[in-house]
Design a protein around this motif. Structure first.
Motif, PDB file in Angstrom:
ATOM      1  N   UNK A 392     -26.896  24.120 -22.027  1.00  0.00           N
ATOM      2  CA  UNK A 392     -27.777  24.028 -23.438  1.00  0.00           C
ATOM      3  C   UNK A 392     -28.993  23.224 -23.248  1.00  0.00           C
ATOM      4  N   UNK A 393     -29.305  22.600 -24.466  1.00  0.00           N
ATOM      5  CA  UNK A 393     -30.577  22.151 -24.137  1.00  0.00           C
ATOM      6  C   UNK A 393     -30.673  21.010 -23.230  1.00  0.00           C
ATOM      7  N   UNK A 394     -29.888  20.435 -22.750  1.00  0.00           N
ATOM      8  CA  UNK A 394     -29.616  19.157 -21.984  1.00  0.00           C
ATOM      9  C   UNK A 394     -28.994  19.271 -20.701  1.00  0.00           C
ATOM     10  N   UNK A 395     -27.734  19.817 -20.777  1.00  0.00           N
ATOM     11  CA  UNK A 395     -26.706  19.890 -19.735  1.00  0.00           C
ATOM     12  C   UNK A 395     -26.613  21.349 -19.013  1.00  0.00           C
ATOM     13  N   UNK A 419     -28.288  29.757   5.134  1.00  0.00           N
ATOM     14  CA  UNK A 419     -27.076  29.603   5.433  1.00  0.00           C
ATOM     15  C   UNK A 419     -26.282  29.931   4.336  1.00  0.00           C
ATOM     16  N   UNK A 420     -24.932  29.571   4.365  1.00  0.00           N
ATOM     17  CA  UNK A 420     -23.723  30.031   3.279  1.00  0.00           C
ATOM     18  C   UNK A 420     -23.265  28.478   3.042  1.00  0.00           C
ATOM     19  N   UNK A 421     -23.502  28.274   1.817  1.00  0.00           N
ATOM     20  CA  UNK A 421     -22.651  27.213   1.305  1.00  0.00           C
ATOM     21  C   UNK A 421     -22.000  27.270   0.084  1.00  0.00           C
ATOM     22  N   UNK A 422     -21.175  26.304  -0.570  1.00  0.00           N
ATOM     23  CA  UNK A 422     -20.303  26.458  -1.698  1.00  0.00           C
ATOM     24  C   UNK A 422     -20.575  25.317  -2.386  1.00  0.00           C
ATOM     25  N   UNK A 423     -20.532  25.408  -3.772  1.00  0.00           N
ATOM     26  CA  UNK A 423     -20.462  24.256  -4.606  1.00  0.00           C
ATOM     27  C   UNK A 423     -19.322  24.216  -5.404  1.00  0.00           C
ATOM     28  N   UNK A 424     -18.793  23.048  -5.767  1.00  0.00           N
ATOM     29  CA  UNK A 424     -17.729  22.566  -6.800  1.00  0.00           C
ATOM     30  C   UNK A 424     -17.925  22.712  -8.119  1.00  0.00           C
ATOM     31  N   UNK A 425     -16.980  22.634  -9.032  1.00  0.00           N
ATOM     32  CA  UNK A 425     -17.597  22.646 -10.441  1.00  0.00           C
ATOM     33  C   UNK A 425     -18.436  21.350 -10.729  1.00  0.00           C
ATOM     34  N   UNK A 426     -19.611  21.486 -11.092  1.00  0.00           N
ATOM     35  CA  UNK A 426     -20.374  20.467 -11.150  1.00  0.00           C
ATOM     36  C   UNK A 426     -21.313  20.371 -12.750  1.00  0.00           C
ATOM     37  N   UNK A 427     -21.629  19.102 -13.050  1.00  0.00           N
ATOM     38  CA  UNK A 427     -22.269  19.014 -14.467  1.00  0.00           C
ATOM     39  C   UNK A 427     -23.594  18.267 -14.102  1.00  0.00           C
ATOM     40  N   UNK A 428     -24.917  18.936 -14.350  1.00  0.00           N
ATOM     41  CA  UNK A 428     -26.083  18.147 -14.192  1.00  0.00           C
ATOM     42  C   UNK A 428     -26.815  17.849 -15.748  1.00  0.00           C
ATOM     43  N   UNK A 433     -32.362  14.778 -14.613  1.00  0.00           N
ATOM     44  CA  UNK A 433     -32.176  15.309 -13.108  1.00  0.00           C
ATOM     45  C   UNK A 433     -32.596  16.892 -13.121  1.00  0.00           C
ATOM     46  N   UNK A 434     -33.644  17.147 -13.264  1.00  0.00           N
ATOM     47  CA  UNK A 434     -33.858  18.769 -13.040  1.00  0.00           C
ATOM     48  C   UNK A 434     -33.783  19.105 -11.725  1.00  0.00           C
ATOM     49  N   UNK A 435     -33.788  18.376 -10.856  1.00  0.00           N
ATOM     50  CA  UNK A 435     -33.745  18.712  -9.451  1.00  0.00           C
ATOM     51  C   UNK A 435     -32.155  19.084  -8.958  1.00  0.00           C
ATOM     52  N   UNK A 436     -31.048  18.914 -10.043  1.00  0.00           N
ATOM     53  CA  UNK A 436     -29.838  18.934 -10.007  1.00  0.00           C
ATOM     54  C   UNK A 436     -29.291  18.418  -8.613  1.00  0.00           C
ATOM     55  N   UNK A 438     -27.397  14.919  -9.153  1.00  0.00           N
ATOM     56  CA  UNK A 438     -26.495  14.175  -9.128  1.00  0.00           C
ATOM     57  C   UNK A 438     -25.335  14.659 -10.369  1.00  0.00           C
ATOM     58  N   UNK A 439     -24.316  14.879  -9.640  1.00  0.00           N
ATOM     59  CA  UNK A 439     -23.083  15.299 -10.498  1.00  0.00           C
ATOM     60  C   UNK A 439     -22.531  14.502 -11.486  1.00  0.00           C
ATOM     61  N   UNK A 440     -22.645  14.619 -12.853  1.00  0.00           N
ATOM     62  CA  UNK A 440     -21.940  13.724 -13.878  1.00  0.00           C
ATOM     63  C   UNK A 440     -20.982  14.274 -14.543  1.00  0.00           C
ATOM     64  N   UNK A 441     -20.112  14.912 -13.726  1.00  0.00           N
ATOM     65  CA  UNK A 441     -18.940  15.841 -14.491  1.00  0.00           C
ATOM     66  C   UNK A 441     -18.060  14.645 -14.887  1.00  0.00           C
ATOM     67  N   UNK A 442     -17.792  13.680 -14.334  1.00  0.00           N
ATOM     68  CA  UNK A 442     -16.965  12.857 -14.824  1.00  0.00           C
ATOM     69  C   UNK A 442     -17.300  11.986 -16.114  1.00  0.00           C
TER      70      UNK A 442
END
Length: 482
Positions: A392-395, A419-428, A433-436, A438-442
């Motif tokens: 959305x506008x922010x997250x 390489x191949x990597x995986x990411x878990x559910x994350x919120x930025x 943090x436009x560089x993504x 820091x995960x602030x999911x919690x």
């Protein structure tokens, strides 16, 4: 952004908004779509070692969009989204089409050119098409009156990273599948390109034909689509700019693209068309940073081309329309290339396509209307039909998915290691943090719930291969073999 005088932040314009008069004639439209240009590749976004004065001028005289997104972070899909106003997966597009594929844009989809033809616009394209190379998919069969350029990417040829023809003994067997690059004029191949020296003529050729198109159509409204093949690798530049930058070949190429913008703007001015021409400048996706010094800059955004992280999707965008778009403005509202078609339809008075599209009319942003925020969310699709994130506008909520990471860059035209990597559910929090990083999911469970609901609605509509959802409203790509 020190060149900007006013800002659109939080929807408020600090300065007078400019309105469209009922007497304003339909504008001419020039749309620059640069291949693999990164968010940080312009002077105004931090480029070093070269300057882009003509593009800077567009920003001073118009609006820079800081939160602008390609439809997908790879060529064919991105161009399909731009041309049709749809998320590419809605119309069956994914990836980058190869010369051997017999698929392309379906004849039931309307392009920007076909929309504007309804209002008697002359339409022309110079440069890269990449929506199908069979004759039935080329621009003249999809709303354009004129075309000169390459039907696909300039690296889809039987030439290696050093500029030599690929042989059976080469370690690049996939290159052997490709023919020489066909330079097409209208519907016919008029020349085959085999060398980087021949590719070095492309930017000048496209520019000269663009200027001719403007001069020929100066007495009627026109739509000119300038889709430069550069700075997609392999890089090639004319002698006019070879060795001119402190950034090496990539900087030379960007200087030549800026020259091209200057020449086209000059043609508009000489024909007395500058005041009633909407100029749009943007990119198809982020830079191909695997190619190191032959690639651009994401401006600090995460990852790059072929990734749904910000470095792949977020691209620079500038729009100028004198007397309508306020000057020297940075717009921080959400917008996308898929929004260009419905916006141009509104501006020209043309009806929208009958089939459903995903773009939103962003003319209120162009006019600087206080509080305007027409696009509330954006979906990040990649692969065949993977919904990898939504914002959305922010997250930005990122869903679990594998991705290709850039581990070390290449040099001088050679690719680096991935390489191949995986990411878990994350919120930025993209505001902070436009560089993504820091995960602030919690910290924001309510945001996760809200964006998850947006994603679920999208899965019902468009489907999602990551969760094995087919989607109820997807259409098919055209197939010349049927």
């Amino acid at each position: 952004m020190n060149l900007m005088k006013r800002y659109v932040t939080g929807g408020a314009l600090l300065g007078a908004a400019v309105g469209l008069s009922a007497a304003t004639p339909p504008p001419n439209i020039v749309l620059f779509f640069i291949d693999d240009l990164g968010y940080g590749d312009l002077s105004i976004t931090g480029a070093q070692g070269y300057l882009t004065p003509a593009i800077d001028r567009l920003a001073r005289e118009g609006m820079f969009f800081s939160q602008f997104y390609a439809a997908q972070p790879i060529s064919s899909a991105s161009r399909a989204g731009l041309m049709t106003g749809c998320y590419p997966n809605r119309i069956g597009f994914s990836g980058a089409l190869s010369p051997q594929q017999t698929v392309g844009i379906h004849d039931g989809e309307m392009t920007i050119a076909e929309v504007l033809r309804q209002k008697s616009y002359a339409t022309g394209i110079v440069g890269k098409w990449h929506l199908g190379s069979s004759r039935c998919f080329l621009p003249l069969q999809n709303g354009f009156d004129e075309y000169v350029g390459l039907p696909y990417s300039n690296d889809m040829w039987p030439v290696d990273y050093e500029g030599n023809r690929v042989t059976e003994a080469s370690n690049l067997p996939n290159k052997l599948r490709h023919p020489a690059l066909p330079l097409i004029d209208g519907n016919e191949t008029v020349r085959e390109l085999w060398t980087l020296e021949e590719q070095s003529e492309l930017t000048t050729l496209y520019t000269e034909r663009a200027v001719e198109f403007i001069e020929k159509n100066r007495n009627e409204p026109f739509f000119l689509y300038v889709a430069h093949s550069m700075p997609h690798v392999p890089l090639a530049v004319s002698d006019k700019f070879k060795g001119k930058s402190k950034q090496g070949l990539y900087g030379d190429v960007l200087m030549e693209i800026d020259w091209s913008v200057q020449e086209i703007l000059r043609a508009l001015n000489e024909q007395g068309l500058e005041d009633n021409t909407l100029v749009i400048f943007t990119s198809d996706n982020g830079p191909w940073i695997s190619f190191g010094n032959h690639a651009g800059s994401t401006g600090g955004l995460r990852e790059a081309k072929a990734s749904t992280f910000e470095g792949g999707h977020r691209v620079p965008c500038i729009m100028r329309w004198k007397g309508v778009i306020p000057e020297g403005v940075v717009c921080n509202r959400l917008a996308s290339a898929i929004d260009i078609l419905p916006t141009l339809a509104d501006i020209s008075g043309a009806p929208l396509p009958e089939k459903r599209i995903d773009g939103i009319n962003i003319l209120p942003l162009l006019k600087g209307e206080p509080g305007a925020a027409p696009r509330e969310t954006f979906l990040y699709y990649f692969g065949k039909n993977n919904l990898e994130a939504v914002r959305d506008e922010r997250f930005k909520l990122v869903f679990p998915h594998p991705y290709v990471s850039n581990e070390s860059p290449g040099k001088d035209g050679f690719p680096g290691l991935t390489g191949r990597e995986s990411i878990a559910l994350s919120l930025y929090d993209l505001r902070r943090d436009p560089g993504e990083r820091y995960n602030v999911l919690h910290l924001y469970p309510e945001v996760v719930a809200r964006l998850s609901a947006v994603a679920e609605q999208a899965r019902e509509d468009l489907g999602d291969d990551l969760t094995s959802r087919p989607g109820a409203n997807r259409r098919v790509i055209g197939d010349a073999s049927r």
